[in-house]
Motif scaffolding. Structure first.
Motif, PDB file in Angstrom:
ATOM      1  N   GLY A 102       0.813  -1.207   0.000  1.00 12.94           N
ATOM      2  CA  GLY A 102       0.000   0.000   0.000  1.00 12.94           C
ATOM      3  C   GLY A 102       0.848   1.259   0.000  1.00 12.94           C
ATOM      4  O   GLY A 102       0.511   2.255  -0.652  1.00 12.94           O
ATOM      5  N   ALA A 103       1.956   1.222   0.739  1.00  5.87           N
ATOM      6  CA  ALA A 103       2.861   2.374   0.765  1.00  5.87           C
ATOM      7  C   ALA A 103       3.559   2.542  -0.582  1.00  5.87           C
ATOM      8  O   ALA A 103       3.773   3.669  -1.044  1.00  5.87           O
ATOM      9  N   ILE A 104       3.917   1.425  -1.219  1.00  2.85           N
ATOM     10  CA  ILE A 104       4.536   1.494  -2.544  1.00  2.85           C
ATOM     11  C   ILE A 104       3.554   2.105  -3.540  1.00  2.85           C
ATOM     12  O   ILE A 104       3.916   2.971  -4.343  1.00  2.85           O
ATOM     13  N   ALA A 105       2.306   1.650  -3.485  1.00  2.00           N
ATOM     14  CA  ALA A 105       1.285   2.188  -4.384  1.00  2.00           C
ATOM     15  C   ALA A 105       1.124   3.691  -4.197  1.00  2.00           C
ATOM     16  O   ALA A 105       1.036   4.450  -5.168  1.00  2.00           O
ATOM     17  N   LYS A 106       1.077   4.133  -2.954  1.00  2.00           N
ATOM     18  CA  LYS A 106       0.928   5.565  -2.664  1.00  2.00           C
ATOM     19  C   LYS A 106       2.105   6.358  -3.226  1.00  2.00           C
ATOM     20  O   LYS A 106       1.920   7.429  -3.821  1.00  2.00           O
ATOM     21  N   GLU A 107       3.316   5.846  -3.035  1.00  2.00           N
ATOM     22  CA  GLU A 107       4.509   6.515  -3.539  1.00  2.00           C
ATOM     23  C   GLU A 107       4.495   6.602  -5.062  1.00  2.00           C
ATOM     24  O   GLU A 107       4.789   7.656  -5.640  1.00  2.00           O
ATOM     25  N   LEU A 108       4.141   5.513  -5.723  1.00  2.00           N
ATOM     26  CA  LEU A 108       4.112   5.501  -7.182  1.00  2.00           C
ATOM     27  C   LEU A 108       3.050   6.458  -7.726  1.00  2.00           C
ATOM     28  O   LEU A 108       3.295   7.212  -8.678  1.00  2.00           O
ATOM     29  N   ARG A 109       1.864   6.450  -7.127  1.00  2.00           N
ATOM     30  CA  ARG A 109       0.802   7.323  -7.605  1.00  2.00           C
ATOM     31  C   ARG A 109       1.175   8.791  -7.405  1.00  2.00           C
ATOM     32  O   ARG A 109       0.866   9.638  -8.259  1.00  2.00           O
ATOM     33  N   ALA A 110       1.828   9.106  -6.305  1.00  2.00           N
ATOM     34  CA  ALA A 110       2.242  10.494  -6.052  1.00  2.00           C
ATOM     35  C   ALA A 110       3.229  10.980  -7.108  1.00  2.00           C
ATOM     36  O   ALA A 110       3.312  12.185  -7.384  1.00  2.00           O
ATOM     37  N   ALA A 111       3.962  10.032  -7.699  1.00  2.00           N
ATOM     38  CA  ALA A 111       4.937  10.382  -8.735  1.00  2.00           C
ATOM     39  C   ALA A 111       4.334  10.326 -10.136  1.00  2.00           C
ATOM     40  O   ALA A 111       5.050  10.496 -11.127  1.00  2.00           O
ATOM     41  N   VAL A 165       2.879   7.667 -11.546  1.00  2.00           N
ATOM     42  CA  VAL A 165       3.002   6.348 -12.159  1.00  2.00           C
ATOM     43  C   VAL A 165       1.634   5.652 -12.141  1.00  2.00           C
ATOM     44  O   VAL A 165       0.948   5.662 -11.116  1.00  2.00           O
ATOM     45  N   GLU A 166       1.240   5.067 -13.249  1.00  2.72           N
ATOM     46  CA  GLU A 166       0.001   4.291 -13.288  1.00  2.72           C
ATOM     47  C   GLU A 166       0.254   2.943 -12.609  1.00  2.72           C
ATOM     48  O   GLU A 166       1.224   2.249 -12.927  1.00  2.72           O
ATOM     49  N   VAL A 167      -0.613   2.583 -11.678  1.00  3.81           N
ATOM     50  CA  VAL A 167      -0.459   1.338 -10.928  1.00  3.81           C
ATOM     51  C   VAL A 167      -1.567   0.369 -11.310  1.00  3.81           C
ATOM     52  O   VAL A 167      -2.754   0.674 -11.175  1.00  3.81           O
ATOM     53  N   LEU A 168      -1.164  -0.791 -11.813  1.00  4.70           N
ATOM     54  CA  LEU A 168      -2.082  -1.879 -12.113  1.00  4.70           C
ATOM     55  C   LEU A 168      -2.058  -2.808 -10.908  1.00  4.70           C
ATOM     56  O   LEU A 168      -1.083  -3.534 -10.693  1.00  4.70           O
ATOM     57  N   ALA A 169      -3.096  -2.753 -10.091  1.00  4.72           N
ATOM     58  CA  ALA A 169      -3.087  -3.408  -8.783  1.00  4.72           C
ATOM     59  C   ALA A 169      -3.847  -4.725  -8.816  1.00  4.72           C
ATOM     60  O   ALA A 169      -5.058  -4.742  -9.070  1.00  4.72           O
TER      61      ALA A 169
END
Length: 277
Positions: free
Chosen positions: A14-23, A25-29
């Motif tokens: 969840g923390a990785i997803a938050k970091e990627l989205r803030a930058a 980055v599109e996240v395919l979860a």
């Protein structure tokens, strides 16, 4: 840029997803249920409904991603973790990052790490992140230490307190994964801040943070009720890990050691506890 991510609703993922989205980055979860799909969609991610046991169904989607981050590792299910890891490696993305553990050095996990690294080549950069004791928010070991100190007015450690703890704040761990993906990192990265502390020093830092004046040694059998078995295990196991490879992808921890990050972690714990309610 887009990243195929497992464990996006978990503590580290969840923390990785938050970091990627803030930058941006599109996240395919990858998520198991419609409920979790709605949750990740609300957080700006693209849900991929599926399971670790049947990742082959999503091999094409994962393979088209710029990177795959497998953050849904599970120490309790060796075969499932191995199967999922191999399926994601076979998908053939340009980069693959595997979340592992500095605390679980069992033979099967070590062998799987070697398998991940051996799969790397000109077409795919592979890396392993050996996470130490991750702290921050409601997850991990630290909430047990905070809760016990608040409840008893005493900060506890187990045994003589000489065992060393190698740790990393959850946000710093997420930044490390992002840096590896962004830079195409290869090899083994120690997911720790690089300054181990003894269990006694950790108890002293918790006492200062919470505002109690006493620290006390207990045996595992007499640990306070707030301590889970996992917490006692972490405080008794000597794990001293150096961080040397993070600089290769331009990463340094914002919290250089646990005492430096505890005030923020304590705030997060209290804030999230209120939200969960």
């Amino acid at each position: 840029m887009n990243v195929f991510l497992t464990g996006a609703t978990g503590y580290v993922g969840g923390a990785i997803a938050k970091e990627l989205r803030a930058a941006g980055v599109e996240v395919l979860a990858l998520v198991r249920t419609e409920e979790k799909a709605r949750a990740v969609r609300e957080r700006g991610m693209v849900p991929i409904l599926g399971t670790l046991e049947a990742l082959e169904r999503h091999a094409e989607t994962a393979g088209r991603a710029d990177a795959i981050v497998h953050a849904a590792f599970d120490d309790a299910h060796e075969e499932r973790d191995a199967h999922a890891t191999r399926a994601l490696l076979a998908a053939g993305s340009r980069a693959f990052v595997y979340a592992s553990s500095a605390y679980n050095r069992s033979a099967w996990r070590f062998a799987l790490e070697e398998e991940v690294l051996a799969a790397g080549g000109d077409r795919m950069a592979t890396s392993v992140v050996r996470l130490g004791m991750v702290y921050g928010g409601l997850g991990g070991t630290m909430p047990d230490l905070f809760a016990a100190a608040e409840a008893h007015g005493t900060s506890f450690y187990v045994g003589e307190g000489r065992a060393r703890v190698s740790a990393i704040h959850r946000a710093d761990a997420a930044r490390l994964f992002h840096a590896i993906v962004r830079q195409g990192g290869r090899g083994i990265f120690e997911g720790v801040d690089g300054e181990p502390v003894t269990a006694r020093a950790l108890a002293e830092a918790v006492a200062r943070t919470v505002g109690c004046r006493r620290i006390e040694s207990v045996c595992a059998e007499q640990a306070p009720a707030e301590f889970r078995e996992h917490t006692c295990d972490v405080l008794e196991r000597d794990v001293a890990v150096a961080q040397t490879h993070g600089a290769s992808v331009g990463w340094t921890p914002r919290f250089p050691n646990v005492p430096a990050g505890l005030a923020r972690a304590y705030e997060e714990w209290k804030e999230e506890a209120i939200r969960v309610g």
